[in-house]
Design a protein around this motif. Structure first.
Motif, PDB file in Angstrom:
ATOM      1  N   MET A  73      -5.769  20.026 -58.567  1.00 40.44           N
ATOM      2  CA  MET A  73      -5.498  18.593 -58.747  1.00 40.44           C
ATOM      3  C   MET A  73      -4.110  18.363 -59.333  1.00 40.44           C
ATOM      4  SD  MET A  73      -9.234  17.354 -60.140  1.00 40.44           S
ATOM      5  CE  MET A  73      -8.721  15.652 -60.385  1.00 40.44           C
ATOM      6  N   ILE A  74      -3.721  19.206 -60.294  1.00 38.01           N
ATOM      7  CA  ILE A  74      -2.393  19.058 -60.895  1.00 38.01           C
ATOM      8  C   ILE A  74      -1.300  19.338 -59.870  1.00 38.01           C
ATOM      9  CG2 ILE A  74      -0.831  20.051 -62.601  1.00 38.01           C
ATOM     10  CD1 ILE A  74      -3.239  20.416 -64.423  1.00 38.01           C
ATOM     11  N   LEU A  75      -1.463  20.413 -59.085  1.00 35.18           N
ATOM     12  CA  LEU A  75      -0.458  20.731 -58.063  1.00 35.18           C
ATOM     13  C   LEU A  75      -0.380  19.641 -56.998  1.00 35.18           C
ATOM     14  CD1 LEU A  75      -1.059  24.561 -57.599  1.00 35.18           C
ATOM     15  CD2 LEU A  75       0.846  23.449 -58.772  1.00 35.18           C
ATOM     16  N   SER A  76      -1.540  19.089 -56.602  1.00 33.71           N
ATOM     17  CA  SER A  76      -1.542  18.005 -55.615  1.00 33.71           C
ATOM     18  C   SER A  76      -0.834  16.765 -56.155  1.00 33.71           C
ATOM     19  CB  SER A  76      -2.974  17.657 -55.228  1.00 33.71           C
ATOM     20  OG  SER A  76      -3.633  18.765 -54.662  1.00 33.71           O
ATOM     21  N   SER A  77      -1.081  16.449 -57.413  1.00 29.98           N
ATOM     22  CA  SER A  77      -0.403  15.285 -58.002  1.00 29.98           C
ATOM     23  C   SER A  77       1.101  15.511 -58.084  1.00 29.98           C
ATOM     24  CB  SER A  77      -0.976  14.999 -59.389  1.00 29.98           C
ATOM     25  OG  SER A  77      -0.747  16.081 -60.263  1.00 29.98           O
ATOM     26  N   VAL A  78       1.520  16.742 -58.386  1.00 29.10           N
ATOM     27  CA  VAL A  78       2.959  17.038 -58.427  1.00 29.10           C
ATOM     28  C   VAL A  78       3.580  16.870 -57.044  1.00 29.10           C
ATOM     29  CG1 VAL A  78       4.649  18.873 -58.811  1.00 29.10           C
ATOM     30  CG2 VAL A  78       2.817  18.517 -60.461  1.00 29.10           C
ATOM     31  N   MET A  79       2.880  17.335 -56.004  1.00 29.20           N
ATOM     32  CA  MET A  79       3.383  17.161 -54.638  1.00 29.20           C
ATOM     33  C   MET A  79       3.455  15.682 -54.253  1.00 29.20           C
ATOM     34  SD  MET A  79       4.191  20.086 -53.455  1.00 29.20           S
ATOM     35  CE  MET A  79       4.346  19.669 -51.721  1.00 29.20           C
ATOM     36  N   MET A  80       2.454  14.918 -54.668  1.00 29.08           N
ATOM     37  CA  MET A  80       2.478  13.482 -54.389  1.00 29.08           C
ATOM     38  C   MET A  80       3.625  12.798 -55.119  1.00 29.08           C
ATOM     39  SD  MET A  80      -1.611  12.640 -54.453  1.00 29.08           S
ATOM     40  CE  MET A  80      -1.399  10.895 -54.081  1.00 29.08           C
ATOM     41  N   TYR A  81       3.873  13.208 -56.354  1.00 32.83           N
ATOM     42  CA  TYR A  81       5.019  12.672 -57.084  1.00 32.83           C
ATOM     43  C   TYR A  81       6.323  12.983 -56.351  1.00 32.83           C
ATOM     44  CZ  TYR A  81       2.524  11.294 -61.323  1.00 32.83           C
ATOM     45  OH  TYR A  81       1.702  10.672 -62.229  1.00 32.83           O
ATOM     46  N   PHE A  82       6.409  14.190 -55.804  1.00 34.39           N
ATOM     47  CA  PHE A  82       7.628  14.574 -55.087  1.00 34.39           C
ATOM     48  C   PHE A  82       7.828  13.717 -53.834  1.00 34.39           C
ATOM     49  CE2 PHE A  82       9.611  17.200 -51.753  1.00 34.39           C
ATOM     50  CZ  PHE A  82      10.856  17.406 -52.332  1.00 34.39           C
ATOM     51  N   VAL A  83       6.732  13.540 -53.064  1.00 33.84           N
ATOM     52  CA  VAL A  83       6.832  12.726 -51.841  1.00 33.84           C
ATOM     53  C   VAL A  83       7.164  11.279 -52.177  1.00 33.84           C
ATOM     54  CG1 VAL A  83       5.531  11.873 -49.854  1.00 33.84           C
ATOM     55  CG2 VAL A  83       5.284  14.252 -50.561  1.00 33.84           C
TER      56      VAL A  83
END
Length: 266
Positions: free
Chosen positions: A85-95
């Motif tokens: 979940m943390i990695l997915s949120s970081v990727m979403m923040y990047f996008v």
């Protein structure tokens, strides 16, 4: 004769004395054997109690081991879920950072005001191209609607555009429709927009406070609400993942603490 009688009585008394001594010795031997048997029985009972306690102890340890082995995979899965979940949120923040947030930060139309429509006319037909198949493009036309407004009743006349995308596509027209084969449908759409602007002469708009851009926008592609809602879900996912990991670590710490307290009590 007297001597013979005395000798016989002495022998009889000696025999009775030895018989009484023999009886006492046999009773002492029997008492010792009985005591030894009782001691053996009590020792056997203690050994049985110890063996039963050891069996219960082994069962308790096996149950604890089974519980630990059952909880460990679940804890590992929970930690992996939190990290995912943390990695997915970081990727979403990047996008979001390279799309919405970048466009929002680059936009100069930040101040909201009231625009009064001064003029709304169709000037000319503009050419556009639409896709008619694989490697097939054809030309169509749509009317160019120009709208001029006065910002905050200051006397400053500016040209009104629909949003940043329209401003980048055509700096002259208020709205650029999606190009299609039916040019009549696009013409009807533009005329309906012109009539609505003539009826609602006061509209909210966004302008550049530094006055570097002469045009103003009717709406923004990414305003405060869009940015807030786009950042809300990654933030919730990041918070949820962090909470899952914290709860698992807290559970592990409490279990170790309970084991240590149990060892101290024993």
């Amino acid at each position: 004769m007297k001597l013979a009688i005395i000798h016989r009585s002495f022998q009889q008394s000696f025999r009775s004395t030895s018989a009484s001594k023999g009886g006492r010795g046999s009773s002492g031997k029997m008492f010792f054997v009985a005591g030894a048997k009782n001691t053996a029985r009590s020792g056997g009972g203690n050994e049985r109690n110890r063996s039963i306690y050891q069996k219960f102890r082994e069962v308790d340890l096996l149950d604890k081991k089974k519980t630990v082995t059952a909880l460990k995979p679940g804890e590992d899965r929970a930690i992996f879920l939190g990290l995912g979940m943390i990695l997915s949120s970081v990727m979403m923040y990047f996008v979001l950072g390279i799309t919405i947030l970048r466009s929002y930060a680059d936009s100069v139309w930040t101040e909201e005001g009231v625009c009064v429509v001064l003029n709304s006319t169709v000037t000319a037909d503009m050419n556009c191209s639409y896709n008619c198949g694989s490697e097939c493009w054809r030309v169509s036309k749509y009317p160019c609607l120009q709208v001029y407004v006065s910002v905050n009743n200051t006397g400053r006349v500016s040209r009104l555009s629909h949003n940043e995308e329209t401003q980048d596509t055509s700096s002259e027209c208020f709205y650029v429709p999606r190009c299609q084969k039916d040019s009549v449908a696009m013409h009807v759409m533009i005329m309906n927009i012109s009539e609505r602007l003539k009826v609602n002469q006061q509209v909210s708009c966004y302008y550049d406070p530094s006055e570097q851009q002469e045009s103003v926008l009717l709406t923004r592609l990414y305003d405060h609400s869009v940015v807030f809602h786009s950042l809300l879900w990654p933030s919730c996912m990041l918070t949820g993942g962090a909470l899952i990991i914290v709860m698992v670590k807290l559970t592990q710490y409490l279990s170790r603490l309970c084991e240590e307290i149990g060892k101290i009590k024993r």
